[in-house]
Design an enzyme around this catalytic site. Structure first.
Site, short mmCIF file in Angstrom:
data_model
loop_
_atom_site.label_atom_id
_atom_site.label_comp_id
_atom_site.label_asym_id
_atom_site.label_seq_id
_atom_site.Cartn_x
_atom_site.Cartn_y
_atom_site.Cartn_z
N GLU A 109 -6.91 8.25 -6.31
CA GLU A 109 -8.13 8.42 -5.50
C GLU A 109 -7.91 9.58 -4.52
OE1 GLU A 109 -10.53 6.41 -1.78
OE2 GLU A 109 -8.92 5.28 -2.76
N HIS A 151 0.85 -1.19 0.00
CA HIS A 151 0.00 0.00 0.00
C HIS A 151 0.89 1.24 0.00
CE1 HIS A 151 -3.44 2.53 0.72
NE2 HIS A 151 -2.91 3.01 1.83
N GLY A 184 2.49 5.18 4.28
CA GLY A 184 1.87 5.75 5.46
C GLY A 184 0.46 5.22 5.65
N SER A 235 -3.57 4.94 5.91
CA SER A 235 -4.61 5.38 5.00
C SER A 235 -5.16 6.73 5.43
CB SER A 235 -5.74 4.34 4.96
OG SER A 235 -6.75 4.72 4.07
N GLY A 236 -5.28 7.67 4.47
CA GLY A 236 -5.82 8.99 4.75
C GLY A 236 -4.82 10.01 5.25
N ILE A 237 -3.54 9.66 5.30
CA ILE A 237 -2.55 10.58 5.84
C ILE A 237 -2.12 11.64 4.83
CG2 ILE A 237 -0.42 9.36 5.23
CD1 ILE A 237 0.50 9.89 8.17
N GLY A 238 -2.39 11.41 3.54
CA GLY A 238 -2.08 12.43 2.54
C GLY A 238 -1.13 12.00 1.45
N LYS A 239 -0.99 10.71 1.24
CA LYS A 239 -0.07 10.22 0.21
C LYS A 239 -0.50 10.65 -1.19
CE LYS A 239 -0.64 5.92 1.36
NZ LYS A 239 -1.58 6.13 2.47
N SER A 240 -1.78 10.43 -1.49
CA SER A 240 -2.28 10.77 -2.83
C SER A 240 -2.26 12.27 -3.07
CB SER A 240 -3.70 10.22 -3.00
OG SER A 240 -3.72 8.81 -2.91
#
Length: 312
Positions: free
Chosen positions: A203, A139, A154, A156-161
């Site tokens: 996403e 991931h 990191g 999920s939702g931490i700001g990777k995308s």
């Protein structure tokens, strides 16, 4: 055991099919190694690596050309009695009618390549090495930043995308979002790519799926990229000590290969894209022989020596 469909190799290497009556849709290759059956064409079949792609080069071709037909037929029959995945003629050579007829009878596909034997061998070994390399899925987000493959990881939702999107807007290239397939192509190289179903998509929570290739253009996407640096995003922890100099490298491991890894604490107001750019350039600089942290340490040591040195 991993395998690759023969039809995929035929398409990517642009091979000419000489036995169209043979169905290749069910044939798979499970080894990245190849074989030139020079000894087998003389009648020696001990230790024959028949499970490999068999390549007839110019030397083997000219040898067969000079062999009498009554001697070739038994050799062909014994050679093709093994379940070889395919037979490839290189350097613009072509098999004789006996070889084609007996190969079709045994259900063994025969192909031709205009490339020289050495060039074709190098290409097919490289291609099979990538296709059959050990592979895992993790991931994260993989981006090409100034030629360096940066894998952002990191929770999920931490700001990777979001960080990847900002990097794309700054001219860098997306390889994969959410799921990254990592292949070990050598003891020194890991190559990342996107699953076919999610290739070029990102996403964004609150917005949904966006197509990077359509929105930003083909120059902002890439199919594969070596993984040179890992950046782990994590929530800021006031009680945790973070590395402020970078004198010692930290590593993470995938498939037995170590990759330089930085833990990056997230706080409001930090521009992740700029930090990732700086990390990529700094990593590239280190590979070229310059380490800013060691240079600073050297200057501090020299300054201390000057201060403690007695006056003449």
């Amino acid at each position: 055991m991993s395998s690759v469909e023969l039809s995929t190799i035929v398409q990517k290497l642009d091979l000419k099919i000489l036995t169209p009556e043979v169905d290749i849709s069910t044939i798979k290759i499970s080894t990245p190694e190849i074989n030139r059956p020079a000894l087998q064409l003389t009648g020696y079949f001990e230790h024959f690596a028949y499970e490999r792609v068999q390549i007839i080069g110019y030397v083997e071709y000219t040898y067969l050309q000079k062999m009498p037909r009554e001697e070739k037929i038994p050799i062909y029959r014994q050679f093709l009695s093994y379940k070889i995945p395919c037979l490839v003629y290189t350097t613009k050579t072509t098999p004789d009618e006996d070889m084609l007829a007996m190969a079709a009878e045994q259900g063994i596909p025969v192909f031709a390549s205009a490339k020289t034997t050495s060039a074709f061998m190098a290409e097919i070994i490289r291609r099979l090495g990538v296709e059959l390399a050990p592979c895992i899925s993790i991931h994260g987000v993989l981006v090409d930043v100034y030629g360096e493959g940066v894998l952002i990881m990191g929770e999920s939702g931490i700001g990777k995308s979001e960080a990847a999107l900002e990097l794309i807007k700054r001219g860098h290239r997306l390889v994969s979002d959410d799921v990254v397939e990592i292949r070990k192509v050598s003891d020194d190289t890991l190559v990342g790519s996107a699953p076919d179903i999610t290739k070029h998509f990102i996403e964004l929570r609150g917005i949904g799926i966006i197509d990077v290739k359509t929105l930003f253009g083909v120059e902002n996407v890439k199919d594969t990229q070596s993984i040179d640096l890992v950046i782990k995003l994590e929530e800021w922890d006031r009680d945790k000590e973070y590395d402020r100099l970078g004198l010692e490298e930290e590593y993470t491991e995938f498939l037995g290969n170590k990759v330089v890894c930085h833990s990056l604490p997230i706080r409001p107001g930090r521009n992740l894209a700029i930090i990732v750019e700086a990390a990529a350039v700094n990593h590239r600089q280190k590979k070229m022989g310059y380490n800013a942290a060691r240079e600073l340490y050297k200057r501090v040591q020299e300054s201390l020596i000057k201060k403690t040195k007695p006056e003449d």
